[in-house]
Design a protein around this motif. Structure first.
Motif, PDB file in Angstrom:
ATOM      1  N   GLY A   1       0.840  -1.201   0.000  1.00 61.17           N
ATOM      2  CA  GLY A   1       0.000   0.000   0.000  1.00 61.17           C
ATOM      3  C   GLY A   1       0.868   1.240   0.000  1.00 61.17           C
ATOM      4  N   ALA A   2       0.419   2.284  -0.684  1.00 52.73           N
ATOM      5  CA  ALA A   2       1.172   3.545  -0.733  1.00 52.73           C
ATOM      6  C   ALA A   2       0.188   4.682  -0.979  1.00 52.73           C
ATOM      7  CB  ALA A   2       2.206   3.491  -1.855  1.00 52.73           C
ATOM      8  N   VAL A   3       0.628   5.888  -0.594  1.00 53.96           N
ATOM      9  CA  VAL A   3      -0.229   7.069  -0.800  1.00 53.96           C
ATOM     10  C   VAL A   3       0.060   7.662  -2.176  1.00 53.96           C
ATOM     11  CG1 VAL A   3      -0.730   9.410   0.009  1.00 53.96           C
ATOM     12  CG2 VAL A   3      -0.296   7.599   1.669  1.00 53.96           C
TER      13      VAL A   3
ATOM     14  N   VAL B   1      -4.952   6.019  -0.604  1.00 53.60           N
ATOM     15  CA  VAL B   1      -4.093   4.851  -0.403  1.00 53.60           C
ATOM     16  C   VAL B   1      -4.560   3.772  -1.372  1.00 53.60           C
ATOM     17  CG1 VAL B   1      -3.427   2.999   1.180  1.00 53.60           C
ATOM     18  CG2 VAL B   1      -3.690   5.325   2.029  1.00 53.60           C
ATOM     19  N   VAL B   2      -3.620   3.231  -2.153  1.00 54.15           N
ATOM     20  CA  VAL B   2      -3.933   2.119  -3.059  1.00 54.15           C
ATOM     21  C   VAL B   2      -2.905   1.016  -2.822  1.00 54.15           C
ATOM     22  CG1 VAL B   2      -4.881   3.627  -4.852  1.00 54.15           C
ATOM     23  CG2 VAL B   2      -2.478   2.970  -4.952  1.00 54.15           C
TER      24      VAL B   2
ATOM     25  N   VAL C   1      -7.856   8.796   1.779  1.00 46.56           N
ATOM     26  CA  VAL C   1      -8.941   7.817   1.653  1.00 46.56           C
ATOM     27  C   VAL C   1      -8.327   6.505   1.166  1.00 46.56           C
ATOM     28  CG1 VAL C   1     -11.093   7.222   0.483  1.00 46.56           C
ATOM     29  CG2 VAL C   1     -10.597   9.616   1.019  1.00 46.56           C
ATOM     30  N   ASP C   2      -8.575   5.440   1.923  1.00 42.05           N
ATOM     31  CA  ASP C   2      -8.136   4.113   1.489  1.00 42.05           C
ATOM     32  C   ASP C   2      -9.197   3.577   0.538  1.00 42.05           C
ATOM     33  OD1 ASP C   2      -7.681   1.358   1.235  1.00 42.05           O
ATOM     34  OD2 ASP C   2      -6.712   1.262   3.196  1.00 42.05           O
ATOM     35  N   VAL C   3      -8.824   3.368  -0.723  1.00 43.51           N
ATOM     36  CA  VAL C   3      -9.838   3.020  -1.737  1.00 43.51           C
ATOM     37  C   VAL C   3     -10.429   1.629  -1.517  1.00 43.51           C
ATOM     38  CG1 VAL C   3      -8.816   4.519  -3.492  1.00 43.51           C
ATOM     39  CG2 VAL C   3      -8.171   2.096  -3.413  1.00 43.51           C
ATOM     40  N   ASP C   4      -9.786   0.816  -0.678  1.00 44.88           N
ATOM     41  CA  ASP C   4     -10.269  -0.558  -0.485  1.00 44.88           C
ATOM     42  C   ASP C   4     -11.103  -0.733   0.779  1.00 44.88           C
ATOM     43  OD1 ASP C   4      -8.999  -1.507  -2.815  1.00 44.88           O
ATOM     44  OD2 ASP C   4      -7.085  -1.576  -1.747  1.00 44.88           O
ATOM     45  N   ARG C   5     -11.382   0.354   1.495  1.00 40.29           N
ATOM     46  CA  ARG C   5     -12.120   0.203   2.760  1.00 40.29           C
ATOM     47  C   ARG C   5     -13.446   0.936   2.706  1.00 40.29           C
ATOM     48  NH1 ARG C   5      -7.833   0.593   7.592  1.00 40.29           N
ATOM     49  NH2 ARG C   5      -9.540  -0.397   8.678  1.00 40.29           N
ATOM     50  N   LYS C   6     -14.513   0.168   2.992  1.00 37.52           N
ATOM     51  CA  LYS C   6     -15.869   0.743   2.984  1.00 37.52           C
ATOM     52  C   LYS C   6     -16.218   1.361   4.336  1.00 37.52           C
ATOM     53  CE  LYS C   6     -18.208  -2.572   0.054  1.00 37.52           C
ATOM     54  NZ  LYS C   6     -19.391  -3.433  -0.009  1.00 37.52           N
TER      55      LYS C   6
END
Ligand code: DCP
Length: 368
Positions: free
Chosen positions: A81-83, A154-155, A226-231
């Motif tokens: 993961g990285a910003v 974050v992706v 925003v972490d794109v993988d977290r709802k």
């Protein structure tokens, strides 16, 4: 479900998994269980991101990798993961690659969740002269250009920001076919649908749907990531300023601010069709729907739990402030035939996030 017997159209879920089985679609890892959607495939980021000086197209005689050698500033490891920062441009090789037959083309679009976060993304192929278009017969890798506009994100390897549709021949409905389909299946909830420019017009709701008169949201600046993988991860108000109607039914768009608004019309995509929103070019006023996007078969379809689904509209004004009025047209929905009926419909058991939505921010945010 009735099956479509057509020779042109958009490939449905079963046919997409057939492409994978026959090696026309390849991936460095097995597909995720929910990666194939009714009429599209989500594309996954690979393990490296290249920060580049500027966006580019390779042009007819170059590979993306050649350009990356010249333009890259830094390589970022995405395995943990990285910003990705706002205002910067990144190129990420995707896990999926293609070896399309001569009669199959494809097109890509940001996922709706990506557009709602104002993450600018476009797919690039080798020798491309256009973004997001994959010519029939293309054989080679896929790359994603990513530029977060409002929030840093974050992706990681496997994050899904963009999606691809596969298309055999031309299957677009013309205006008289659209009117006939609207007559039988009610495509937009409007007494007199505006069918023009090859599509059905969508207009903005600035009256507000609920008792509080909420009409939309404006993105805040200098937020957290925003972490794109977290709802359901972030409090809405840390990232968005709510906008209320205050009885005027208009909204002044500030230049270069990002707005989430909603369509006045409820939208319906019947099971044997797929739709796409195209920006309406008003010729006057420098505003537009920024990320139009794919609409899945079954979106807004009553038997798939979709009655009353509105379209979410991501709007920006460029250059000058612009007064948007209630009912102003901002986009058009164009419809295409599916080649076959999809096995699954949007909303029915697929974990869909936006069926029966009103004004809805992306799945990453929660109220309070
Ligand atoms: N500008 C847009 C684009 C799309 N949609 C709706 C119609 C789509 O059928 C639905 C879901 O779109 P995507 O599949 O692109 O979105 P995600 O993959 O992010 O969501 P989901 O997890 O629900 O599939 O959102 C919308 O309201 N406004």
């Amino acid at each position: 479900m009735a099956s479509a017997t057509r020779s042109t159209g958009i490939l449905a879920d079963n046919a997409i998994s057939g492409l994978f089985d026959s090696g026309r679609l390849k991936s460095e890892a097995a597909l995720d269980a929910d990666q194939i959607q009714p009429a599209s495939l989500d594309l996954r980021l690979g393990a490296k991101a290249f920060r580049v000086r500027a966006s580019f197209l390779p042009g007819p005689s170059h590979l993306v990798a050649d350009k990356l050698d010249r333009l890259q500033l830094h390589v970022i490891d995405l395995s943990q993961g990285a910003v990705l920062e706002t205002g910067c441009v990144y190129i990420v090789p995707l896990m999926e690659s293609l070896d399309l037959p001569a009669d199959l083309a494809a097109s890509a679009n940001p996922k709706s969740s990506t557009g709602r976060l104002d993450i600018f993304t476009r797919v690039i192929t080798d020798r491309a002269q256009e973004f997001d278009k994959i010519p029939a017969g293309y054989s080679g890798p896929l790359y994603l250009e990513i530029s977060p506009r409002t929030f840093p994100i974050v992706v990681r390897r496997g994050s899904r920001l963009s999606q691809i549709r596969f298309r055999k021949g031309k299957a677009l409905l013309n205006e008289s076919e659209l009117l006939a389909l609207h007559g039988t299946d009610t495509l937009v909830a409007s007494e007199t649908p505006n069918v023009s420019g090859g599509g059905i017009a969508l207009s903005i709701d600035l009256k507000g749907t609920g008792p509080d008169g909420l009409i939309g949201y404006r993105g805040k600046h200098h937020t957290s990531v925003v972490d794109v993988d977290r709802k359901n991860q972030h409090d809405i108000f840390d990232f968005w300023e709510p906008l209320f109607s205050r009885g005027r039914n208009e909204l002044i768009l500030d230049p270069d601010e990002f707005y989430i608004l909603v369509s006045r019309e409820a939208v319906h995509v019947p099971p044997l069709y797929a739709a796409e929103m195209t920006p309406f070019d008003p010729l006057v006023g420098e505003f537009r729907v920024h990320y139009a996007g794919f609409f899945d078969p079954g979106f807004g379809h009553a038997p798939a739990g979709g009655s009353g689904s509105r379209a979410v509209l991501e709007v920006r004004s460029h250059e000058v402030p612009f007064i948007l009025e209630h009912g102003q047209i901002v986009g058009r929905l164009v419809y295409e035939h599916m080649l076959d009926a999809p096995e699954g419909l949007y909303g029915s058991g697929l974990g869909s996030n936006y069926q029966a939505q009103g004004l809805k921010l992306s799945k990453h945010f929660r109220a309070g």
